[in-house]
Design an enzyme around this catalytic site. Structure first.
Site, PDB file in Angstrom:
ATOM      1  CG  ASP A  22       1.390   0.536  -5.550  1.00 42.23           C
ATOM      2  OD1 ASP A  22       0.543   0.815  -4.679  1.00 42.23           O
ATOM      3  OD2 ASP A  22       1.156  -0.290  -6.467  1.00 42.23           O
ATOM      4  CG  HIS A  41      -2.073  -1.007   1.028  1.00 38.31           C
ATOM      5  ND1 HIS A  41      -3.172  -0.774   0.228  1.00 38.31           N
ATOM      6  CD2 HIS A  41      -2.221  -2.255   1.531  1.00 38.31           C
ATOM      7  CE1 HIS A  41      -3.966  -1.844   0.261  1.00 38.31           C
ATOM      8  NE2 HIS A  41      -3.400  -2.765   1.033  1.00 38.31           N
ATOM      9  CB  ALA A  64      -5.160 -15.894  -4.542  1.00 34.59           C
ATOM     10  N   GLY A  65      -4.711 -12.400  -4.767  1.00 38.16           N
ATOM     11  CA  GLY A  65      -3.724 -11.351  -4.491  1.00 38.16           C
ATOM     12  C   GLY A  65      -2.375 -11.621  -5.132  1.00 38.16           C
ATOM     13  CG  LEU A  66      -0.719 -14.949  -5.587  1.00 40.36           C
ATOM     14  CD1 LEU A  66      -0.514 -16.444  -5.769  1.00 40.36           C
ATOM     15  CD2 LEU A  66       0.425 -14.368  -4.732  1.00 40.36           C
ATOM     16  CG  ASP A 108      -0.193  -5.544  -8.496  1.00 38.10           C
ATOM     17  OD1 ASP A 108       0.680  -5.482  -7.608  1.00 38.10           O
ATOM     18  OD2 ASP A 108      -1.406  -5.543  -8.253  1.00 38.10           O
ATOM     19  CB  SER A 159      -6.252  -8.451 -12.874  1.00 36.72           C
ATOM     20  OG  SER A 159      -5.966  -8.243 -11.530  1.00 36.72           O
TER      21      SER A 159
HETATM   22  C1  GLA Z   1      -2.847  -4.307  -5.122  1.00 34.21           C
HETATM   23  C2  GLA Z   1      -2.614  -3.170  -6.116  1.00 34.21           C
HETATM   24  C3  GLA Z   1      -1.174  -2.654  -6.019  1.00 34.21           C
HETATM   25  C4  GLA Z   1      -0.781  -2.342  -4.589  1.00 34.21           C
HETATM   26  C5  GLA Z   1      -1.160  -3.485  -3.653  1.00 34.21           C
HETATM   27  C6  GLA Z   1      -0.956  -3.132  -2.217  1.00 34.21           C
HETATM   28  O1  GLA Z   1      -2.108  -5.415  -5.474  1.00 34.21           O
HETATM   29  O2  GLA Z   1      -2.884  -3.597  -7.425  1.00 34.21           O
HETATM   30  O3  GLA Z   1      -1.016  -1.534  -6.868  1.00 34.21           O
HETATM   31  O4  GLA Z   1      -1.344  -1.123  -4.180  1.00 34.21           O
HETATM   32  O5  GLA Z   1      -2.506  -3.883  -3.815  1.00 34.21           O
HETATM   33  O6  GLA Z   1       0.393  -2.947  -1.956  1.00 34.21           O
END
Ligand code: GLA
Length: 405
Positions: free
Chosen positions: A44, A42, A136-138, A185, A141
Site C-alpha cells: 500500500d 507491504h 496481533a496485526g488485525l 487498514d 489501531s
Molecule cells: C500494516 C500497515 C498497512 C500495511 C501493512 C502491510 O498493517 O498499517 O498500511 O502496510 O502493514 O501490508
C-alpha cells in the site's frame, strides 16, 4: 454458522450493555471492525493493489457530548482512563500536563488530524472496549481511529466521505503516533462489506467488493507473538522501498513508484539494485501482480487458485521481504497440511501477529482444532484461532435519533 452469528450478535449487545453501564446515558454507539489482509502485503505504501476484508471483531464505543473542550476516555480493556483538551492536542499531554499513554494517542491523533483539516470538534465522554486482539496485526489501531473519526463527525455538523475519514486517520497515525503506515487498514475498517473482500487500488483510490469463493471461511490464527508497529521494523521496510525507488528513478525518471513496474519491466531494471533492495522491490512488484491474479480467481469462484496465490504471497514475505518468523511459517505449514485448507499466509505487517487461511466451510471446525493442537505440539506455544466473516465497515447508531428511523 447461524448459531455462531447469533452468538456474535448477542456478544455485541452484551458488550454495549457493559459500555452503557460504564457511561450512563450514552447517546452514540459506534462499531468499528478490525481487518484481515488476504493478499497485497507491504504494497500500500508503494501505491499498489491490496485485498483486505473487514472482520466481525470490533472496537465498540459508547459516547456522549460534553459542553466544554475536554475529551474523557475510558479504555475498559486496560482499565485505564485519561482526559485531554482539544485545545492542547499538539502537546500530546493530558489535563495534568502528563504525556498521553500510547493507547490514547490514537483517539487524540484523530482529533488532531481532523482539527488540522479545519473541522470543528466537540468535547466528549467516551468508553470503549474490543474483542480484537491487540498487537496481533488485525488493525485494532485503525479500528479505534475510525471509531473516533465517526464519533466526532456524528457530534459535529460537517460530513466527510469514508475515504476522507480513512485518510484523516492515516494522517493521524503517520504524523501523531509516528507509524508510517499506508492507507489499507483505515480503508478496510471504513469500507468493509459483509461477505466480501475489498479490491483497493491505492493509486486511484478506486475499489470494489468481491465475494469470497462459495462455501469458504476465513480462519485467523494468532501466533501469540505480539508485534508493535510503533517499533522501527515497519518504518525500515518502508525506507528500503524508498531507497530502491530512488535508485531506479535515477536511471528511469518515468518510474514514480514501484507500482509503475510490471514483473517483466522489473527484470530489465533489477540489476541496478543492491541485493537486499532488489529482494524488497521484487516482492512488491510480484505481490501487486498476485493481487490482480487473485481478483480474477475470485471472479471465477476459484478457491484453489486463490489459495495458491496466498501461499506464494507468504513465501515471498518470508524469503524476499523477510518479515516472517518461524512461528508464522510453522502455522502456514501446518495449515497447508490440514484437509480443506486452500491457502494460508501471514497477514499484516509480519514480525509476529497472525496468519490467515482460506478454508472449506465444512472443514472449519476440524481445521481450527487441528491447527491449534499441532502448533502447540510443534512449538510449545498456544495459538488463538478465530473463525471470521467479512463484516460491514464502521457504523454508528445515534441513540437520540434512533426513534426517528
Ligand atoms: C500494516 C500497515 C498497512 C500495511 C501493512 C502491510 O498493517 O498499517 O498500511 O502496510 O502493514 O501490508
Amino acid at each position: 454458522m447461524r448459531k455462531r452469528k447469533r452468538w456474535r450478535r448477542n456478544f455485541h449487545v452484551s458488550s454495549f450493555q457493559a459500555l452503557d453501564k460504564a457511561l450512563p446515558k450514552a447517546q452514540i454507539h459506534v462499531s468499528s471492525p478490525g481487518r484481515v489482509n488476504l493478499l497485497g502485503e507491504h504494497v500500500d505504501y508503494n501505491q499498489g493493489l491490496v485485498m483486505p476484508a473487514a472482520i466481525d471483531r470490533y472496537v465498540l464505543l459508547a459516547a456522549k457530548p460534553r459542553p466544554d473542550r475536554l475529551v474523557c476516555l475510558k479504555a475498559l480493556d486496560f482499565e485505564e482512563e485519561v482526559a485531554f483538551s482539544l485545545d492542547r492536542l499538539e502537546e500530546r499531554v493530558d489535563v495534568n500536563g502528563q504525556p498521553l499513554p500510547l493507547w490514547a494517542l490514537y483517539p487524540a491523533g484523530v482529533a488532531w488530524s481532523l482539527q488540522a483539516g479545519g473541522l470543528p470538534l466537540r468535547g466528549a465522554e467516551a468508553v470503549y472496549s474490543s474483542d480484537l486482539p491487540i498487537g496481533a496485526g488485525l488493525s485494532s489501531s485503525a479500528a479505534v481511529e475510525m471509531a473516533f473519526a465517526v464519533l466526532w463527525q456524528e457530534l459535529a455538523d460537517w460530513r466527510l466521505d469514508r475515504m476522507q475519514l480513512a485518510q484523516a486517520c492515516q494522517y493521524a497515525e503517520n504524523c501523531y503516533v509516528g507509524v508510517k503506515c499506508g492507507l489499507m487498514d483505515q480503508f478496510a475498517c471504513a469500507h468493509g462489506v459483509a461477505r466480501h473482500a475489498l479490491l483497493f487500488d491505492i493509486q486511484s483510490l478506486s475499489w470494489q467488493p468481491l465475494p469470497l469463493p462459495m462455501d469458504t471461511t476465513i480462519v485467523i490464527a494468532d501466533s501469540g507473538i505480539a508485534r508493535n508497529l510503533a517499533g522501527s521494523e515497519y518504518n525500515i521496510c518502508r525506507m528500503e522501498c524508498e531507497q530502491a525507488l530512488k535508485i531506479l528513478k535515477e536511471k528511469n525518471p518515468d518510474i514514480q513508484s514501484l507500482r509503475d513496474l510490471s514483473p517483466y519491466e522489473f527484470e530489465t531494471h533489477q540489476a541496478d539494485l543492491p541485493e537486499v533492495l532488489r529482494k524488497r522491490a521484487r516482492h512488491v512488484v510480484e505481490e501487486i501482480e498476485r493481487v490482480k491474479q487473485a481478483s480474477y480467481r475470485l471472479v471465477e469462484n476459484d478457491a484453489d487458485g486463490f489459495g495458491q496465490l496466498m501461499l506464494l504471497g507468504h513465501q515471498s514475505l518470508r524469503d524476499l521481504y523477510e518479515v516472517s518468523l518461524p512461528e508464522l511459517d510453522t502455522l502456514v505449514e501446518i495449515a497447508m497440511g490440514i484437509n480443506g485448507c486452500y491457502g494460508s499466509r501471514l497477514t499484516g505487517a509480519g514480525f509476529g501477529g497472525c496468519t490467515v487461511s482460506l478454508v472449506k466451510s465444512e472443514n472449519q471446525e476440524g481445521f481450527t482444532s487441528v491447527l491449534a493442537e499441532r502448533y502447540l505440539s510443534k512449538t510449545g506455544k498456544t495459538a488463538k484461532v478465530y473463525i471470521c466473516q467479512p463484516s460491514r465497515g464502521t457504523w454508528v447508531e445515534n441513540l437520540t435519533t434512533e426513534h426517528l428511523k
